[in-house]
Design a protein around this motif. Sequence first.
Motif, short mmCIF file in Angstrom:
data_model
loop_
_atom_site.label_atom_id
_atom_site.label_comp_id
_atom_site.label_asym_id
_atom_site.label_seq_id
_atom_site.Cartn_x
_atom_site.Cartn_y
_atom_site.Cartn_z
N LEU A 231 -6.47 5.83 -4.10
CA LEU A 231 -6.72 4.59 -4.83
C LEU A 231 -6.69 4.87 -6.33
CD1 LEU A 231 -9.69 3.24 -2.67
CD2 LEU A 231 -7.30 2.45 -2.63
N PRO A 232 -6.35 3.87 -7.15
CA PRO A 232 -6.38 4.08 -8.60
C PRO A 232 -7.78 4.49 -9.04
CG PRO A 232 -5.26 2.02 -8.06
CD PRO A 232 -5.89 2.52 -6.79
N PRO A 233 -7.90 5.49 -9.90
CA PRO A 233 -9.23 5.95 -10.29
C PRO A 233 -9.94 4.94 -11.18
CG PRO A 233 -7.56 7.07 -11.57
CD PRO A 233 -6.83 6.28 -10.53
N GLU A 234 -11.25 4.84 -11.00
CA GLU A 234 -12.09 4.12 -11.94
C GLU A 234 -12.75 5.14 -12.85
OE1 GLU A 234 -14.76 1.87 -9.51
OE2 GLU A 234 -13.34 0.21 -9.29
N THR A 288 -11.09 -3.93 -22.23
CA THR A 288 -10.92 -3.94 -20.77
C THR A 288 -10.40 -2.62 -20.22
OG1 THR A 288 -8.85 -5.13 -21.26
CG2 THR A 288 -10.71 -6.43 -20.47
N GLY A 289 -10.52 -1.58 -21.01
CA GLY A 289 -10.22 -0.26 -20.48
C GLY A 289 -8.75 0.10 -20.45
N PHE A 290 -8.48 1.18 -19.75
CA PHE A 290 -7.15 1.80 -19.73
C PHE A 290 -6.81 2.22 -18.30
CE2 PHE A 290 -9.04 2.26 -23.85
CZ PHE A 290 -8.01 2.15 -24.77
N ARG A 291 -5.56 2.48 -18.09
CA ARG A 291 -5.09 3.00 -16.81
C ARG A 291 -4.44 4.37 -17.03
NH1 ARG A 291 -8.04 -0.47 -15.78
NH2 ARG A 291 -7.73 -2.33 -14.47
N ALA A 292 -4.36 5.15 -15.97
CA ALA A 292 -3.77 6.49 -16.08
C ALA A 292 -2.30 6.40 -16.52
CB ALA A 292 -3.87 7.22 -14.75
N ALA A 293 -1.95 7.20 -17.53
CA ALA A 293 -0.58 7.22 -18.05
C ALA A 293 0.24 8.22 -17.26
CB ALA A 293 -0.60 7.58 -19.53
N VAL A 294 0.76 7.78 -16.12
CA VAL A 294 1.50 8.68 -15.23
C VAL A 294 2.87 8.13 -14.83
CG1 VAL A 294 -0.54 9.84 -14.29
CG2 VAL A 294 0.26 7.72 -13.23
N LEU A 297 5.85 10.34 -13.99
CA LEU A 297 5.88 11.06 -12.71
C LEU A 297 6.49 10.21 -11.59
CD1 LEU A 297 2.31 12.68 -12.74
CD2 LEU A 297 4.46 13.68 -13.54
N ALA A 298 6.87 8.98 -11.90
CA ALA A 298 7.36 8.05 -10.87
C ALA A 298 8.51 8.60 -10.04
CB ALA A 298 7.75 6.72 -11.51
N GLU A 304 0.42 6.54 -3.65
CA GLU A 304 0.10 6.12 -2.29
C GLU A 304 0.16 4.59 -2.19
OE1 GLU A 304 -0.66 8.20 0.25
OE2 GLU A 304 -0.32 9.94 -1.04
N PRO A 305 0.16 4.05 -0.97
CA PRO A 305 0.16 2.59 -0.81
C PRO A 305 -0.98 1.90 -1.55
CG PRO A 305 0.64 3.63 1.29
CD PRO A 305 0.29 4.73 0.34
N GLY A 306 -2.11 2.59 -1.75
CA GLY A 306 -3.24 2.01 -2.46
C GLY A 306 -3.03 1.90 -3.95
N GLY A 307 -1.96 2.49 -4.48
CA GLY A 307 -1.63 2.36 -5.89
C GLY A 307 -1.94 3.57 -6.74
N GLY A 308 -2.69 4.52 -6.21
CA GLY A 308 -3.03 5.71 -6.97
C GLY A 308 -2.31 6.94 -6.44
N ILE A 309 -2.56 8.07 -7.07
CA ILE A 309 -2.03 9.35 -6.62
C ILE A 309 -3.16 10.07 -5.90
CG2 ILE A 309 -1.07 11.58 -7.33
CD1 ILE A 309 0.10 10.17 -9.77
N ARG A 310 -2.93 10.43 -4.65
CA ARG A 310 -3.98 11.11 -3.88
C ARG A 310 -4.10 12.55 -4.37
NH1 ARG A 310 -4.79 12.81 1.79
NH2 ARG A 310 -2.58 12.51 2.22
N VAL A 311 -5.33 12.90 -4.74
CA VAL A 311 -5.59 14.19 -5.37
C VAL A 311 -6.71 14.90 -4.63
CG1 VAL A 311 -6.42 15.32 -7.48
CG2 VAL A 311 -4.80 13.42 -7.64
#
Length: 359
Positions: A231-234, A288-294, A297-298, A304-311
């Motif tokens: 999932l996308p990290p908070e 309203t914050g920021f999102r991971a700049a990745v 790497l696309a 993952e289907p949840g929108g984040g990178i599983r780590v």
Amino acid sequence: MNRVRETEVVVIGAGQAGLSAAYHLRRTGLEPERDFVVLDHSPGPGGAWQFRWPTLTYGKVHGMHSLPGMELTGADPGRPSAEVVAEYFTAYEREFDLRVRRPVDVRAVREGPGGRLLVGTSDGDWSARALINATGTWDRPFWPRYPGQETFRGRQLHTAGYAGPEEFAGQRVVVVGGGASGTQHLLEIAPYAAATTWVTRRPPVFREGPFDEDAGRAAVALVEERVRQGLPPESVVSVTGLPLNDAVRAGLDSGVLDRQPMFDRITPDGVAWADGRQVSADVILWATGFRAAVDHLAPLRLREPGGGIRVEGTRAVADPRIHLVGYGPSASTVGANRAGRAAVRDIRRLLAGEERLAA
């Protein structure tokens, strides 16, 4: 111009996480420019700190931890954090001879020949056996979308473009966001503005008392579980609550930190709620914050289907050559230090394993 340079490890980003990783790479015997390179797109040392607003002084920074191997001591709490950290990072890069290349924009990381990674940049291509991604979030400010947003006749800006409170003198300002930046902006702007309104999606949670080690571990564990699930990290701050310090108490008592629920739409002259209430505004400030700049790497299809990178730890589950530091649970300064060390430990094992197989 099209020559591909080879190295063992590419580090993308020279903020806290990237410098920590570079330090540990060097400490394990790898040489900068020969065995690894550090690429940074910023104009100078300091990571995202160099872009912080001048009124964010070093004394207002919560939990800034020193980089490994060199303490940050004696900093004037009244100086802008951007200056303090930029000077510290400059000295750090020089002390450990990390030879950061800048400004270099990393455009895409792709599968290369021979099981290597091909890192395409504004300064040519690099071929590497492993990659440490330490790009943080500053380059991806999050702008929510609300009905009528494009009709607003005033100014809209994000925390990333905030330069200080003086520019809001005599204006009616709506601040959106329940994090530390939102409360800091409000407390700074209120003495200058004609009026301020604070809106958040959820009621803010204020934390009293010390934030001890056990509470910190529990907060990091919650963020870690999200990235383990893809999932996308908070942010870690989103699960710790806001520290109830003297400035915040004063803001609550004065009514500056009088939180309103999120508005339903934006009008040409302000914001409006479904119950008919409206607030006129000259400025909407999105804290309203920021999102991971990745995004670079696309091509590797790590999401993952949840929108984040599983780590797991720092390693991307979909590709063990890729490590993400300063991502999710390691987004704090102390977390970035630990993640840099952990990533290097895993990468050294990976490189040694490949060498044995090649033999």
